[in-house]
Scaffold this motif. Structure first.
Motif, PDB file in Angstrom:
ATOM      1  N   PRO A  26      -0.063   5.645  -3.107  1.00  0.00           N
ATOM      2  CA  PRO A  26      -0.179   5.153  -2.102  1.00  0.00           C
ATOM      3  C   PRO A  26      -0.056   5.851  -0.629  1.00  0.00           C
ATOM      4  CG  PRO A  26       2.140   6.316  -3.450  1.00  0.00           C
ATOM      5  CD  PRO A  26       0.568   6.470  -4.191  1.00  0.00           C
ATOM      6  N   ILE A  27      -0.560   5.347   0.646  1.00  0.00           N
ATOM      7  CA  ILE A  27      -1.711   5.418   1.095  1.00  0.00           C
ATOM      8  C   ILE A  27      -0.104   5.965   2.597  1.00  0.00           C
ATOM      9  CG2 ILE A  27      -2.998   4.749   3.583  1.00  0.00           C
ATOM     10  CD1 ILE A  27      -3.479   2.990   1.510  1.00  0.00           C
ATOM     11  N   ARG A  28      -0.578   7.398   2.543  1.00  0.00           N
ATOM     12  CA  ARG A  28       0.630   8.129   3.881  1.00  0.00           C
ATOM     13  C   ARG A  28      -0.006   7.762   5.301  1.00  0.00           C
ATOM     14  NH1 ARG A  28       0.156  12.252  -0.122  1.00  0.00           N
ATOM     15  NH2 ARG A  28       2.000  12.468  -0.707  1.00  0.00           N
ATOM     16  N   MET A  29      -0.171   6.728   6.006  1.00  0.00           N
ATOM     17  CA  MET A  29      -0.488   6.420   6.851  1.00  0.00           C
ATOM     18  C   MET A  29      -0.496   7.213   8.333  1.00  0.00           C
ATOM     19  SD  MET A  29      -2.527   3.398   6.399  1.00  0.00           S
ATOM     20  CE  MET A  29      -2.969   2.906   8.131  1.00  0.00           C
ATOM     21  N   GLY A  65       6.141  -0.242 -12.725  1.00  0.00           N
ATOM     22  CA  GLY A  65       5.793   0.770 -12.203  1.00  0.00           C
ATOM     23  C   GLY A  65       4.731   1.159 -11.557  1.00  0.00           C
ATOM     24  N   ARG A  66       4.139   1.323 -10.123  1.00  0.00           N
ATOM     25  CA  ARG A  66       2.981   1.537  -9.617  1.00  0.00           C
ATOM     26  C   ARG A  66       2.115   2.563 -11.072  1.00  0.00           C
ATOM     27  NH1 ARG A  66       1.118   1.989  -3.457  1.00  0.00           N
ATOM     28  NH2 ARG A  66      -1.280   1.820  -4.211  1.00  0.00           N
ATOM     29  N   ASN A  67       1.184   2.348 -11.746  1.00  0.00           N
ATOM     30  CA  ASN A  67       0.530   2.840 -12.518  1.00  0.00           C
ATOM     31  C   ASN A  67      -0.590   3.357 -11.229  1.00  0.00           C
ATOM     32  OD1 ASN A  67      -1.466   3.801 -13.748  1.00  0.00           O
ATOM     33  ND2 ASN A  67      -0.170   2.756 -15.468  1.00  0.00           N
ATOM     34  N   GLN A  68      -1.222   5.012 -11.285  1.00  0.00           N
ATOM     35  CA  GLN A  68      -2.147   5.450  -9.925  1.00  0.00           C
ATOM     36  C   GLN A  68      -3.374   4.909 -10.451  1.00  0.00           C
ATOM     37  OE1 GLN A  68      -2.299   9.542 -10.755  1.00  0.00           O
ATOM     38  NE2 GLN A  68      -4.993   9.713 -10.220  1.00  0.00           N
ATOM     39  N   GLU A  69      -4.161   4.630 -11.992  1.00  0.00           N
ATOM     40  CA  GLU A  69      -5.664   4.241 -12.612  1.00  0.00           C
ATOM     41  C   GLU A  69      -5.433   2.908 -12.292  1.00  0.00           C
ATOM     42  OE1 GLU A  69      -7.166   5.768 -13.941  1.00  0.00           O
ATOM     43  OE2 GLU A  69      -5.911   7.996 -14.123  1.00  0.00           O
ATOM     44  N   PRO A 104       0.562  -1.117   0.012  1.00  0.00           N
ATOM     45  CA  PRO A 104       0.294   0.076   0.284  1.00  0.00           C
ATOM     46  C   PRO A 104       0.764   1.604   0.049  1.00  0.00           C
ATOM     47  CG  PRO A 104      -0.684  -1.587   2.050  1.00  0.00           C
ATOM     48  CD  PRO A 104       0.516  -1.959   1.009  1.00  0.00           C
ATOM     49  N   THR A 105       2.082   1.303   0.706  1.00  0.00           N
ATOM     50  CA  THR A 105       2.820   2.177   0.333  1.00  0.00           C
ATOM     51  C   THR A 105       4.004   1.808  -0.725  1.00  0.00           C
ATOM     52  OG1 THR A 105       4.479   1.339   2.090  1.00  0.00           O
ATOM     53  CG2 THR A 105       3.117   2.743   3.263  1.00  0.00           C
ATOM     54  N   THR A 106       3.855   1.526  -1.668  1.00  0.00           N
ATOM     55  CA  THR A 106       4.555   1.484  -2.846  1.00  0.00           C
ATOM     56  C   THR A 106       4.849   2.627  -3.753  1.00  0.00           C
ATOM     57  OG1 THR A 106       4.815  -0.920  -2.964  1.00  0.00           O
ATOM     58  CG2 THR A 106       4.966   0.362  -5.310  1.00  0.00           C
ATOM     59  N   TYR A 140       6.582  11.100   1.863  1.00  0.00           N
ATOM     60  CA  TYR A 140       6.264  10.436   2.654  1.00  0.00           C
ATOM     61  C   TYR A 140       7.590  11.586   4.060  1.00  0.00           C
ATOM     62  CZ  TYR A 140       4.495   6.480   1.865  1.00  0.00           C
ATOM     63  OH  TYR A 140       3.626   5.352   0.781  1.00  0.00           O
ATOM     64  N   PRO A 141       6.737  13.140   3.947  1.00  0.00           N
ATOM     65  CA  PRO A 141       7.736  14.039   4.362  1.00  0.00           C
ATOM     66  C   PRO A 141       7.986  13.888   6.414  1.00  0.00           C
ATOM     67  CG  PRO A 141       5.096  14.969   4.488  1.00  0.00           C
ATOM     68  CD  PRO A 141       5.391  13.456   3.339  1.00  0.00           C
TER      69      PRO A 141
END
Length: 249
Positions: free
Chosen positions: A158-161, A149-153, A135-137, A237-238
């Motif tokens: 990615p989840i910012r937990m 590569g991870r594709n948004q569509e 989920p964080t890729t 991920y700041p």
């Protein structure tokens, strides 16, 4: 005369880590152990190990430890803390464990303001099972299940937990740190201590997200992986404290 300038904390056992070369789980284990040692709570602390790369954490911490089913560490920690409220309880979880199958567990633990501490290790990939997308890729990041590569569509964002959990009223301390260099290792230790202090002070749910490297599944050398983490993960991920007890008060 030889002067001892460094020694291993007694909160870690002597068993060698099984982690891949360059993996930062070992650094994070040591930080958690040092904090527990410095706070003087080792005899009163119970840890909950996850499924994932840290599945054998119970072998490395010289503490009372439980093993939880995949994603269920927060539920196990809840049971321990409610049954033994005088204990200091923590979960140690990876991104697959916490942000995928365990999403509901961690969200509801935060919503209930369960009084335990979570150490959340985010390396943006499923490390133990071969490097699949987590989920964080990151978008565009290549994994064994996203070779282009991870594709948004196709795969979503990615989840910012940390940002998500910081919106929960029951979360009292939420921070994201990194361990890609010595300066940030020291900052990570400070955040982990703050999270345990929140529990010692009888407050609610606390979590520290630690950005970590996975050289093996990223296909990079250990040094290259630390650089990749700094240049690619931190922008998405700041780092920082998203919620603190002072804000809750």
């Amino acid at each position: 005369m030889i002067k001892e300038v460094f020694k291993k904390t007694s909160v870690l056992t002597d068993k060698p880590f099984h982690y891949c070369p360059g993996c930062t789980h070992g650094i994070i284990h040591r930080l958690v152990a040092e904090v527990i040692d410095e706070l003087g709570i080792a005899d009163n602390t119970v840890g909950v190990a996850p499924v994932g790369c840290a599945v054998f954490a119970y072998d490395y911490f010289n503490l009372d430890m439980f093993e939880a089913a995949h994603g269920r560490a927060p539920a196990v920690a809840t049971g321990i803390k409610r049954s033994l409220p005088d204990r200091i309880v923590f979960t140690y979880q990876g991104d697959g464990d916490l942000a995928s199958i365990g999403t509901a567990e961690i969200v509801h633990a935060a919503a209930r303001s369960e009084k335990f501490t979570t150490i959340f290790v985010n390396n943006a990939v499923y490390g133990m099972t071969g490097g699949q997308m987590a989920p964080t890729t990151l978008l565009g990041q290549k994994t064994t299940t996203t070779p282009q590569g991870r594709n948004q569509e196709l795969n979503g964002f990615p989840i910012r937990m940390s940002e998500l959990l910081a919106t929960m009223d029951g979360a009292v301390y939420v921070a994201r740190v990194s361990v890609h260099n010595a300066i940030h290792v020291n900052k990570a230790k400070k955040a982990i201590k703050e999270a345990f202090m929140a529990q010692i002070n009888g407050l609610g749910f606390a979590i520290v997200e630690v950005l970590s490297s996975c050289p093996t599944n990223w296909g990079l050398s250990p040094n290259e992986a630390l650089k990749w983490l700094e240049e690619n993960m931190i922008p998405y991920y700041p780092l920082g404290v998203f919620k603190s007890p002072a804000e809750v008060d």
